[in-house]
Scaffold this active site. Structure first.
Site, short mmCIF file in Angstrom:
data_model
loop_
_atom_site.label_atom_id
_atom_site.label_comp_id
_atom_site.label_asym_id
_atom_site.label_seq_id
_atom_site.Cartn_x
_atom_site.Cartn_y
_atom_site.Cartn_z
N ASN A 113 7.81 39.44 -26.16
CA ASN A 113 8.16 38.26 -25.37
C ASN A 113 6.99 37.30 -25.27
O ASN A 113 7.16 36.08 -25.34
CB ASN A 113 8.62 38.68 -23.97
CG ASN A 113 10.06 39.14 -23.94
OD1 ASN A 113 10.86 38.75 -24.78
ND2 ASN A 113 10.40 39.96 -22.97
N ASP A 169 15.52 38.06 -26.00
CA ASP A 169 16.92 38.28 -25.69
C ASP A 169 17.71 38.60 -26.96
O ASP A 169 18.61 39.44 -26.96
CB ASP A 169 17.53 37.05 -25.01
CG ASP A 169 17.05 36.88 -23.58
OD1 ASP A 169 16.42 37.82 -23.04
OD2 ASP A 169 17.30 35.80 -23.00
N GLU A 189 14.41 46.30 -21.29
CA GLU A 189 14.59 46.67 -22.70
C GLU A 189 15.03 48.13 -22.85
O GLU A 189 14.96 48.68 -23.94
CB GLU A 189 13.28 46.45 -23.47
CG GLU A 189 12.15 47.40 -23.12
CD GLU A 189 11.29 46.94 -21.95
OE1 GLU A 189 10.13 47.36 -21.88
OE2 GLU A 189 11.78 46.16 -21.11
#
Length: 201
Positions: free
Chosen positions: A75, A84, A111
């Site tokens: 990320n 995502d 996650e």
């Protein structure tokens, strides 16, 4: 009579629409909005049912916990929108790999995902977890912050033991997942014993 019949038909249609709306609301309440997989709420209910079924039928039951390796780094490097999409890609893999009516794949937070495998013994569950791990690795999603250079998964497997609580079974799978991370990620570890199934893709 005609007016009464029409009124009854109208009420019948209204009741059907209300029931359909309630079913849709119940489905949405149990579905993860990002991935379309069942969510943690559904997992908790399905987990309890699977354990009860296993105990009543004296059949094996395994829980697999898995999450994306170095996901925070992903990320930070590629952005949350890309993160995502990784989660959606993992969900698609799970949807292809988990097809039996008794089996359930869920996103349980961040996650982290879970797979319920009623009827599967420990070795069978490890083999299934390996197939999932390989399927994600074959996507070859670039991840410069991960040791392998691609998105990978670590997986922990636990077989339910007679007399243990649901929390103990979950903790065993979680401990196996933690051990997979500790050993270097991108591998399947089974509890008990911290046995490594495979180390690399």
């Amino acid at each position: 009579t005609l007016l009464l019949q029409r009124e009854l038909e109208r009420r019948g249609r209204a009741e059907e629409q209300a029931l359909a709306a309630n079913r849709d609301l119940a489905r949405l309440a149990n579905t993860d909005g990002l991935t379309g997989l069942p969510n943690r709420r559904h997992f908790d209910e399905a987990f309890a049912r699977a354990r009860e079924w296993s105990q009543q039928t004296a059949t094996p039951f395994c829980l697999v916990l898995l999450d994306a390796d170095r996901f925070k780094r992903y990320n930070d490097t590629y952005g949350h929108l890309a993160g995502d999409e990784v989660l959606r890609a993992v969900a698609r893999v799970l949807q292809r790999q988990v097809r039996s009516p008794l089996e359930v794949a869920c996103r349980i937070g961040g996650e982290e995902f879970a797979v319920l495998l009623p009827g599967a013994s420990g070795p069978e569950a490890v083999a299934r977890a390996e197939r999932i791990r390989h399927a994600v690795a074959r996507l070859r999603i670039p991840h410069t912050g991960n040791e392998s250079g691609i998105v990978t998964m670590s997986l922990g497997v636990a077989e339910a033991v007679a007399g243990e609580t649901g929390g103990e079974c979950f903790s065993a799978a979680d401990a196996a997942l933690y051990e997979a991370k500790r050993q270097g990620r991108n591998r399947v570890v089974a509890h008990p014993g911290g046995t490594t199934a495979t180390q690399v893709a």
